[in-house]
Design an enzyme around this catalytic site. Structure first.
Site, PDB file in Angstrom:
ATOM      1  N   ASP A 233      90.114 -27.903 100.392  1.00 36.13           N
ATOM      2  CA  ASP A 233      90.519 -28.098  99.009  1.00 36.13           C
ATOM      3  C   ASP A 233      89.290 -28.165  98.101  1.00 36.13           C
ATOM      4  OD1 ASP A 233      92.530 -28.847  96.954  1.00 36.13           O
ATOM      5  OD2 ASP A 233      91.398 -30.730  96.939  1.00 36.13           O
ATOM      6  N   GLU A 257      89.115 -23.115  98.991  1.00 34.49           N
ATOM      7  CA  GLU A 257      89.655 -22.826  97.660  1.00 34.49           C
ATOM      8  C   GLU A 257      88.564 -22.643  96.598  1.00 34.49           C
ATOM      9  OE1 GLU A 257      92.529 -24.925  94.304  1.00 34.49           O
ATOM     10  OE2 GLU A 257      91.368 -26.152  95.694  1.00 34.49           O
ATOM     11  N   ARG A 370     106.759 -27.879  92.574  1.00 33.46           N
ATOM     12  CA  ARG A 370     106.725 -28.660  93.823  1.00 33.46           C
ATOM     13  C   ARG A 370     108.084 -29.298  94.102  1.00 33.46           C
ATOM     14  NH1 ARG A 370     100.790 -31.604  92.894  1.00 33.46           N
ATOM     15  NH2 ARG A 370      99.576 -29.691  92.921  1.00 33.46           N
TER      16      ARG A 370
END
Ligand SMILES: *[C@@H]1O[C@H](CO)[C@@H](O)[C@H](O)[C@H]1NC(C)=O
Ligand SMILES: *[C@@H]1O[C@H](CO)[C@@H](O)[C@H](O)[C@H]1NC(C)=O
Ligand SMILES: *[C@@H]1O[C@H](CO)[C@@H](O)[C@H](O)[C@H]1NC(C)=O
Ligand SMILES: *[C@@H]1O[C@H](CO)[C@@H](O)[C@H](O)[C@H]1NC(C)=O
Ligand SMILES: *[C@@H]1O[C@H](CO)[C@@H](O)[C@H](O)[C@H]1NC(C)=O
Ligand SMILES: *[C@@H]1O[C@H](CO)[C@@H](O)[C@H](O)[C@H]1NC(C)=O
Ligand SMILES: *[C@@H]1O[C@H](CO)[C@@H](O)[C@H](O)[C@H]1NC(C)=O
Ligand SMILES: *[C@@H]1O[C@H](CO)[C@@H](O)[C@H](O)[C@H]1NC(C)=O
Ligand SMILES: *[C@@H]1O[C@H](CO)[C@@H](O)[C@H](O)[C@H]1NC(C)=O
Length: 553
Positions: A233, A257, A370
């Site tokens: 991440d 990422e 989400r």
């Protein structure tokens, strides 16, 4: 005197011990197709289809590792062979205006698990359940920052660093500053990604102690839970020189990422820092090509990536994730969605589909992208679910028949005003994909592919199961209609694919070749054995040249 048998036994057990702690390699991951689960929003332990979950509030909705185990049939039913889950470590407790740490990106204690998601045994069981199915486990890792609720106070004076494990001292962190210019990498790598409600204290990853703690922790996590690969991440904000050190120390596949539309930047990361990255440059061009009506943008970007990235086949190809707009919110046309999904699964790279994409869910940004998937009902006959099942099947089959398939770059064999066609794989058993951006109102017409399989070859369109015959000029006349994508494979090699009435099996290319030779008195039905047309020879040589060029670049 130590006996040879004893030596051998201990050597073997040492080897198996090492083997069991190793994640899968980048090469092994290239053929894989990943389903991305957001753990809190995928499936609950109680299997509820009605438990409420308000994405705007941003609270935990109760998804668990146990719930994920119970829904693996749903994932494997689409022929995915890897699952990615949310970060697993303990996050900060407490609620702010935009919610709680349900996503897992707010670390507090690296040495504890997020108890909302389950126990150590649950995570071990998830890993085992995946491996029993021959699937890989990809875990999202946060190595860039910890998190602290400041709730409006100035992070520079509010953060109590002693609460973090193991980074319990401000020396482990950069001095507080907020990133103001995301395109300035110095800024993005020294300042913080959070805000003054939830500060994300930025780990000083250039520091030896920080590096060692992160490496040891990650190695332990990978070994303990049998993890096959990691997503890093916020890799863009990590001190870049630490990335290859981390990759070497921890081992295995890692995709980091770096959210940037420029191939020059992202490919530079692949050259210098990480084996794989989510292919953001490709992502942005997919969106433009399919939802903004300019298909040539995609081809230009593909060529740019081929030129600049050392290993496009290791990049992760996606059209949705937890940070970006749902595709259906960019364009809700079902035919457009099918083309984007076909491209995502069949183009070069590790494909990644985000939970809910198969249900054509909407959500224009975080947090509305989400949603709890249980509220969408896990429909296994939805159009995109069935499409993904077929696409993943032909991808896997092509790889089973040709272990160079994943590494072979797609070759563009046709460009029209609204269409692109690609060939991937060894001639005679290659996959040909035709995508377009016409949408459901697209008309019926014939599209002539001047290069395909050998003259007279029988080929199957694997999404409709319709049979075609390549004409005497080696042209494949593709029946286009209603904006749908088309995907072809030689009929003689469909056995074992698990689609169009063929059972799934582990059949090999040489077995099928032998069988086909026995079946047909003449070779006319087989592209691979019929005379190769000159134009095909040219593109075949071209494909070799492209391969060679990339191999030495
Ligand atoms: C979700 O929560 C928001 C904020 O509390 C609220 O405005 C909205 O009405 C809720 N939506 C639903 C469907 O309950
Ligand atoms: C943050 O502040 C809000 C009011 O501004 C309050 O309701 C909430 O409880 C606070 N959260 C924490 C974790 O302190
Ligand atoms: C930080 O953690 C280390 C190792 O557990 C411990 O020895 C040390 O006392 C802690 N420091 C603070 C400030 O809590
Ligand atoms: C980039 O950010 C750094 C650190 O914040 C700053 O010193 C530098 O001036 C910035 N560079 C540019 C070109 O804005
Ligand atoms: C499509 O994009 C290409 C490349 O960016 C550009 O040259 C071309 O003008 C665009 N075409 C249209 C119709 O906008
Ligand atoms: C699942 O999707 C299919 C295709 O859209 C639809 O016909 C069917 O009604 C859906 N099933 C459920 C239970 O919603
Ligand atoms: C396509 O060809 C194969 C092999 O000849 C045959 O088994 C199959 O039934 C055909 N499919 C259709 C839909 O005609
Ligand atoms: C597929 O497998 C089933 C069950 O094992 C068997 O009955 C059937 O004959 C097989 N079909 C083909 C085409 O091999
Ligand atoms: C297919 O073959 C591979 C390697 O030979 C083996 O690991 C796997 O278990 C086989 N799968 C099936 C379904 O037979």
């Amino acid at each position: 005197m130590v006996s040879t048998a004893l030596l051998l036994a201990s050597a073997l057990s040492a080897a198996s011990l090492i083997g069991s702690t190793l994640a899968a390699t980048t090469e092994q991951w290239k053929s894989r197709s990943v389903y991305q689960v957001m753990t809190d929003r995928f499936a609950r332990t109680d299997g509820s289809l009605t438990y409420p979950c308000n994405t705007t509030e941003g609270l935990y909705c109760g998804g668990t590792w146990r719930g994920t185990i119970d829904m693996l049939d749903y994932i494997q039913g689409m022929n995915f062979d890897a699952v990615m889950i949310s970060p697993i470590m303990e996050n900060i407790a407490g609620r702010v205006s935009y919610g709680e740490a349900y996503h897992g990106y707010w670390p507090l204690d690296l040495y504890n698990l997020n108890s909302h998601f389950g126990t150590k045994q649950d995570l071990l069981d998830l890993s085992d359940a995946l491996h029993e199915r021959g699937m890989y486990l990809l875990v999202d890792m946060v190595i860039n920052n910890m998190a602290y609720i400041t709730n409006g106070s100035n992070p520079a004076t509010t953060i109590d660093y002693s609460v973090f494990t193991p980074f319990n001292n401000s020396d482990y962190f950069h001095k507080y500053c907020l990133i103001t210019d995301w395109n300035n990498y110095t800024d993005a790598q020294t300042c913080q990604t959070g805000d003054d409600i939830v500060a994300l204290p930025h780990l000083f990853t250039a520091h030896d102690d920080v590096q060692t703690l992160l490496e040891d922790w990650s190695k332990d996590i990978v070994a303990t839970y049998g993890i096959d690969g990691l997503r890093i991440d916020a890799a863009k904000s990590v001190y870049p020189d630490f990335l290859p050190i981390y990759v070497d120390a921890v081992g295995g596949f890692m995709t980091g990422e770096v959210m940037d539309s420029r191939a020059s930047i992202v490919c530079d990361y692949q050259t210098n820092y990480l084996p794989s990255l989510p292919n953001y440059p490709l992502y942005y061009s997919i969106i433009t090509a399919f939802t903004e009506g300019n298909i040539s943008v995609l081809l230009e970007e593909i060529n740019e990536i081929k030129k600049l990235c050392p290993d496009p086949a290791a990049m992760a190809v996606f059209t949705e994730n937890q940070d970006i707009i749902r595709f259906a919110s960019a364009d809700d046309d079902m035919a457009i969605a099918k083309n984007a999904v076909a491209f995502t699964i069949l183009f070069d790279g590790v494909s990644m589909i985000y939970q809910g994409q198969e249900q054509h869910l909407k959500g224009s940004s975080t947090p509305t992208n989400r949603e709890a998937l249980w509220l969408a009902g896990y429909n296994t006959t939805s159009e995109l679910y069935l499409l993904l099942k077929n696409l993943n099947a032909i991808r896997k089959h092509a790889y089973n028949l040709d272990n160079t398939y994943a590494d072979q770059q797609s070759i563009n064999i046709y460009q029209g005003g609204s269409e692109l066609a690609f060939w991937k794989g060894t001639y005679g058993r290659q996959v040909i994909m035709v995508v377009n951006n016409q949408g459901v109102t697209g008309g019926a017409y014939d599209l002539i592919l001047p290069q395909s399989y050998g003259a007279g070859a029988a080929v199957t369109e694997v999404l409709t199961c319709e049979n075609y015959t390549v004409n005497d000029l080696s042209q494949l006349i593709v029946k286009m209609d209603a904006g749908l994508p088309r995907v072809f494979f030689p009929t003689a090699y469909m056995e074992g694919s698990g689609i169009c009435g063929y059972n799934y099996s582990n059949v090999t290319y040489s077995e099928l070749k032998l069988k086909n030779a026995g079946d047909s008195s003449s070779s006319s039905s087989l592209g691979a054995t019929s005379t190769v047309a000159p134009s095909l020879l040219v593109s075949f040589l071209l494909s070799l040249m492209v391969g060679a060029f990339v191999g030495t670049a």
